[in-house]
Design a protein around this motif. Structure first.
Motif, PDB file in Angstrom:
ATOM      1  N   PRO A  78       1.107  -1.547   0.076  1.00  0.00           N
ATOM      2  CA  PRO A  78       0.273  -0.063   0.210  1.00  0.00           C
ATOM      3  C   PRO A  78       1.006   1.071  -0.177  1.00  0.00           C
ATOM      4  O   PRO A  78       0.348   2.168  -0.783  1.00  0.00           O
ATOM      5  CB  PRO A  78      -0.878  -0.150   1.454  1.00  0.00           C
ATOM      6  N   SER A  79       2.085   1.089   0.425  1.00  0.00           N
ATOM      7  CA  SER A  79       2.623   2.519   0.721  1.00  0.00           C
ATOM      8  C   SER A  79       3.714   2.714  -0.699  1.00  0.00           C
ATOM      9  O   SER A  79       3.703   3.983  -0.983  1.00  0.00           O
ATOM     10  CB  SER A  79       3.679   2.365   1.533  1.00  0.00           C
ATOM     11  N   GLY A  80       3.814   1.818  -1.350  1.00  0.00           N
ATOM     12  CA  GLY A  80       4.170   1.605  -2.475  1.00  0.00           C
ATOM     13  C   GLY A  80       5.297   0.882  -3.322  1.00  0.00           C
ATOM     14  O   GLY A  80       4.994  -0.730  -2.825  1.00  0.00           O
ATOM     15  N   ILE A  81       6.244   1.152  -3.835  1.00  0.00           N
ATOM     16  CA  ILE A  81       7.098   0.086  -4.558  1.00  0.00           C
ATOM     17  C   ILE A  81       8.183   0.250  -3.864  1.00  0.00           C
ATOM     18  O   ILE A  81       8.860   1.184  -3.895  1.00  0.00           O
ATOM     19  CB  ILE A  81       7.240  -0.017  -5.728  1.00  0.00           C
ATOM     20  N   ALA A  82       8.726  -0.796  -3.348  1.00  0.00           N
ATOM     21  CA  ALA A  82      10.621  -0.994  -2.133  1.00  0.00           C
ATOM     22  C   ALA A  82      11.273  -1.817  -3.282  1.00  0.00           C
ATOM     23  O   ALA A  82      11.265  -2.792  -3.900  1.00  0.00           O
ATOM     24  CB  ALA A  82       9.965  -1.097  -1.220  1.00  0.00           C
ATOM     25  N   VAL A  83      12.206  -1.086  -3.945  1.00  0.00           N
ATOM     26  CA  VAL A  83      13.224  -1.370  -4.429  1.00  0.00           C
ATOM     27  C   VAL A  83      14.955  -1.364  -4.154  1.00  0.00           C
ATOM     28  O   VAL A  83      15.090  -0.458  -3.194  1.00  0.00           O
ATOM     29  CB  VAL A  83      13.229  -0.864  -6.095  1.00  0.00           C
ATOM     30  N   ARG A  84      15.429  -2.414  -4.365  1.00  0.00           N
ATOM     31  CA  ARG A  84      16.706  -2.993  -3.423  1.00  0.00           C
ATOM     32  C   ARG A  84      17.377  -3.957  -4.562  1.00  0.00           C
ATOM     33  O   ARG A  84      16.995  -4.558  -4.566  1.00  0.00           O
ATOM     34  CB  ARG A  84      16.916  -3.725  -2.077  1.00  0.00           C
ATOM     35  N   ASN A  85      18.473  -3.156  -4.579  1.00  0.00           N
ATOM     36  CA  ASN A  85      19.525  -3.174  -5.927  1.00  0.00           C
ATOM     37  C   ASN A  85      20.669  -3.524  -5.142  1.00  0.00           C
ATOM     38  O   ASN A  85      20.666  -4.106  -4.085  1.00  0.00           O
ATOM     39  CB  ASN A  85      19.235  -2.386  -6.812  1.00  0.00           C
ATOM     40  N   LEU A  86      21.170  -3.770  -5.901  1.00  0.00           N
ATOM     41  CA  LEU A  86      23.418  -4.244  -5.395  1.00  0.00           C
ATOM     42  C   LEU A  86      23.783  -3.136  -4.052  1.00  0.00           C
ATOM     43  O   LEU A  86      23.347  -4.216  -3.102  1.00  0.00           O
ATOM     44  CB  LEU A  86      24.623  -4.339  -6.139  1.00  0.00           C
ATOM     45  N   LEU A  87      23.698  -2.280  -3.850  1.00  0.00           N
ATOM     46  CA  LEU A  87      23.371  -1.000  -2.702  1.00  0.00           C
ATOM     47  C   LEU A  87      22.630  -0.405  -2.256  1.00  0.00           C
ATOM     48  O   LEU A  87      22.563  -0.191  -1.218  1.00  0.00           O
ATOM     49  CB  LEU A  87      24.718   0.014  -3.320  1.00  0.00           C
ATOM     50  N   ALA A  88      21.649  -0.356  -3.165  1.00  0.00           N
ATOM     51  CA  ALA A  88      20.630   1.314  -2.529  1.00  0.00           C
ATOM     52  C   ALA A  88      19.304   0.702  -2.358  1.00  0.00           C
ATOM     53  O   ALA A  88      19.000  -0.765  -3.154  1.00  0.00           O
ATOM     54  CB  ALA A  88      20.455   2.083  -3.727  1.00  0.00           C
ATOM     55  N   TYR A  89      18.728   1.294  -1.445  1.00  0.00           N
ATOM     56  CA  TYR A  89      17.117   0.583  -2.140  1.00  0.00           C
ATOM     57  C   TYR A  89      16.351   1.856  -1.449  1.00  0.00           C
ATOM     58  O   TYR A  89      16.727   2.871  -0.855  1.00  0.00           O
ATOM     59  CB  TYR A  89      17.098   0.023   0.602  1.00  0.00           C
ATOM     60  N   ARG A  90      14.771   1.829  -2.129  1.00  0.00           N
ATOM     61  CA  ARG A  90      14.742   2.958  -2.185  1.00  0.00           C
ATOM     62  C   ARG A  90      13.225   2.571  -2.209  1.00  0.00           C
ATOM     63  O   ARG A  90      12.720   1.852  -2.809  1.00  0.00           O
ATOM     64  CB  ARG A  90      15.047   3.468  -3.245  1.00  0.00           C
ATOM     65  N   LEU A  91      12.615   3.034  -1.383  1.00  0.00           N
ATOM     66  CA  LEU A  91      11.074   3.028  -1.501  1.00  0.00           C
ATOM     67  C   LEU A  91       9.968   4.121  -2.381  1.00  0.00           C
ATOM     68  O   LEU A  91      10.155   5.149  -2.089  1.00  0.00           O
ATOM     69  CB  LEU A  91      10.421   3.249  -0.075  1.00  0.00           C
ATOM     70  N   ILE A  92       9.534   4.256  -3.723  1.00  0.00           N
ATOM     71  CA  ILE A  92       9.061   4.607  -4.584  1.00  0.00           C
ATOM     72  C   ILE A  92       7.432   4.783  -4.078  1.00  0.00           C
ATOM     73  O   ILE A  92       6.470   3.752  -3.841  1.00  0.00           O
ATOM     74  CB  ILE A  92       9.484   4.287  -5.613  1.00  0.00           C
ATOM     75  N   PRO A  93       6.875   6.252  -3.514  1.00  0.00           N
ATOM     76  CA  PRO A  93       5.116   6.188  -3.620  1.00  0.00           C
ATOM     77  C   PRO A  93       4.407   6.083  -4.677  1.00  0.00           C
ATOM     78  O   PRO A  93       5.298   6.369  -5.474  1.00  0.00           O
ATOM     79  CB  PRO A  93       5.177   7.416  -2.877  1.00  0.00           C
TER      80      PRO A  93
END
Length: 151
Positions: A78-93
């Motif tokens: 519900p809060s969005g899409i959370a993407v974790r790649n090699l180094l970074a984590y980002r929550l995209i609303p």
């Protein structure tokens, strides 16, 4: 950090972690073996114990970098899409998500953002074939559910 109960879908790559674990093991084992064998025989160069330790340590460091390829994850909720790649984590609303796409010839999916920007989603990889297709279908279903303005 959020708990896994807050996410409707969690996707991880299927085949890539196996390759990453195997490659990391082989790299570390080869460097450690070379480190042990460095003083065996005479090649005209005098190696010290610190050289042996250094080669083994270098192999372990390289193996740790290779293990980063087993890390990608994509979560949808519900809060969005959370993407974790090699180094970074980002929550995209959801307000910032334009689309989730998988371009022809691409190795992994991507989350499209406004102004022609995107974030690669390495968790959905082409090498996983049908699992990638099923994951993209499920992500798009959830996108339809959480974004009322998506047609």
């Amino acid at each position: 950090m959020t708990t896994s109960a807050e996410w409707d879908l969690e996707v991880r790559p299927h085949l890539t972690p196996y390759f990453a674990y195997g490659a990391a093991f082989l790299i570390a084992a080869a460097h450690i073996a070379v480190g042990f064998l460095l003083k065996v025989g005479s090649s005209g160069v005098i190696f010290q114990t610190s050289d042996q330790v250094g080669i083994g340590t270098l192999g372990v460091i390289i193996a740790c970098v290779v293990l980063l390829f087993a890390r990608p994850r994509l979560r949808v909720g519900p809060s969005g899409i959370a993407v974790r790649n090699l180094l970074a984590y980002r929550l995209i609303p959801w307000s910032d998500v334009v689309d989730v796409s998988f371009s022809d010839g691409a190795r992994w999916a991507r989350v499209d953002l406004p102004d022609d920007e995107y974030i690669p989603a390495m968790a959905i990889q082409a090498v996983d074939k049908q699992r990638a297709v099923d994951s993209m279908d499920r992500v798009r279903e959830l996108m339809q559910r959480y974004r009322s303005d998506v047609s």
